[in-house]
Design an enzyme around this catalytic site. Structure first.
Site: not given
Ligand code: MN
Length: 476
Positions: A47, A71, A75-76, A137, A258
């Protein structure tokens, strides 16, 4: 995907990048996430890498790509923002912090929606690159949504369509907006999505085949005129926007002209107009469908010539003609600006000053505490269509639809608003409550002796900026 894939992609547009640092960030993130798996079962780091790859496709600068890799680290994982700062510097750390702050949300319903928007705008006003990372993300999260339970899938899809896509659109990132919407569409309205696939795809394919023939004819003509072509090809309409359009036409697919358009990208602006002339000489244009967005760009900056003609075999075909730079702007908007205008970068990055509306929103969000009122303001200030009105010097002022000369005056300068006594629109005197249209040239007549604005203007002004100034002045 490997590190080499990422390096190759970045090298194409930024051979000067610090590849040692990029590789270090790759290894750092891979190690930090090494024991984690996504709900789909694949390694979590996939990811992070996918996010960085998307940013590289957007030709983002090196700190942004590194922040994309990192990123989700604070957090993780057990690694901290401090460690990121030590390894990769202040700038990268600030970007990662911006993303982390956007992270988890505790609220539900309208409050959640607002809280979400607020955070997005604050982050954007601080450094617009945070939003680019967030888009990358979100794109990968949407691609791997199937692994999540239905309720969560629907929530993420809805949030994408209500918040992310309109912001992408406002930033002129048409391609990103289209991708976000199409990926969310499938989960949010699965039945409608299936219906569309079933009823449209064979039509699209058949049309693309036909366009191949048209393409050959056009290429031949341009070769005769010695016009260099950068690219020419069919552009299929994004599914969600097609679905929106179909709803306006009783789901009658034959009314959509279109569905597939032929897009011609050439080196220069004169080339664009030459081609428009050539096309019209060969095929009769439909009335009212010739649009010159080069001379008059759309409010989000989109530029192109568009025309719809009775083409070969009498079929109706839309053409879009533009330069490479216009093309990149149309697809990637502000992100392309990043790449093309070295000098604008600092400006956009630090204060988002290229985006007056963004600055205004950040200010508003600090001022307005009442949720309902804030939502109303947002609806008017961003999610509504915008118009461009020109000053006598030729500067374009970006305003919401139905704005009046008073809104225009305040958008330029407080003093001009306060002392405004009349307006000339396209050289004709008009009343101050006249609704301006895109492309209007507006000149404000001032009364130097005027003490302040007229309280009655509140009945017709549109922007919160004008309202606030008028209210503030009448309190005095
Ligand atoms: Mn993420």
């Amino acid at each position: 995907m490997t590190y080499q894939d990422l390096e190759k992609l970045v090298k194409k547009y930024n051979p000067e990048a610090d590849f040692k640092k990029l590789e270090a960030a790759f290894n750092f993130a891979e190690k930090a996430h090494q024991d984690q798996k996504r709900l789909s079962g694949e390694p979590y780091f996939n990811h992070s890498l996918a996010t960085a790859m998307t940013l590289a496709e957007l030709k983002m600068d090196e700190p942004t790509i590194i922040a994309g890799l990192l990123h989700d680290v604070p957090e993780d994982t057990s690694f901290t923002l401090e460690e990121i700062k030590k390894e990769f510097g202040e700038e990268v750390a600030r970007l990662v912090e911006g993303i982390t702050k956007l992270g988890r949300l505790k609220y539900r319903g309208v409050t959640r929606y607002l809280e979400n928007l607020r955070k997005m705008f604050l982050a954007m006003a601080e450094d617009i690159r945070v939003i680019f990372i967030k888009f990358a993300d979100r794109l990968h999260n949407l691609k791997t949504l199937s692994a999540l339970p239905e309720e969560k899938r629907k929530r993420i899809a809805l949030e994408t369509i209500e918040i992310y896509a309109p912001i992408a659109n406002r930033l002129g990132m048409g391609e990103i907006k289209g991708q976000l919407e199409d990926l969310a569409f499938e989960h949010l309205y699965p039945d409608e999505y299936q219906w569309l696939i079933k009823n449209v795809s064979h039509r699209t394919q058949e049309f693309e085949k036909y366009l191949d023939k048209v393409k050959k004819i056009v290429s031949g003509e341009l070769e005769k005129e010695k016009i260099k072509i950068i690219s020419i090809g069919g552009r299929t309409k994004h599914l969600y926007s097609l679905y929106q359009k179909l709803k306006q036409y009783e789901m009658d697919i034959t009314k959509i002209y279109d569905l597939v358009a032929l897009r011609i990208v050439v080196p220069s602006v004169p080339d664009c107009y030459t081609i428009l002339g050539l096309l019209h000489k060969k095929w009769k244009p439909l009335k009212g469908r010739i649009k010159d967005y080069i001379a008059q760009p759309k409010p989000n900056g989109y530029q192109s010539l568009q025309t719809t003609v009775f083409c070969s075999d009498g079929r109706i075909v839309e053409f879009q003609i533009r330069t490479k730079e216009m093309h990149d702007h149309a697809e990637f908007g502000l992100a392309a600006h990043w790449y093309y205008h070295e000098t604008d970068r600092e400006k956009i990055k630090s204060s988002a000053s290229g985006l007056a509306w963004l600055k205004e929103l950040a200010r508003l969000q600090k001022e307005i505490k009442d949720d309902k009122k804030y939502l109303e303001t947002l609806k008017i200030d961003i999610f509504q269509n915008r118009i461009f009105v020109f000053t006598p010097k030729g500067d374009a002022i970006d305003l919401p639809e139905d704005s009046t000369p008073v809104d225009f005056a305040y958008a330029i300068h407080t003093d001009l608003g306060d002392k405004c006594s009349g307006a000339k629109i396209n050289d004709k005197m008009e009343s101050l409550d006249t609704k301006l249209k895109s492309g209007d040239l507006c000149e404000i007549i001032i009364d130097k002796n005027r003490k302040g604005p007229n309280h009655d203007w509140l009945d017709f002004v549109k922007t919160s900026l004008a309202k606030n100034h008028i209210k503030a002045s009448s309190k005095k």
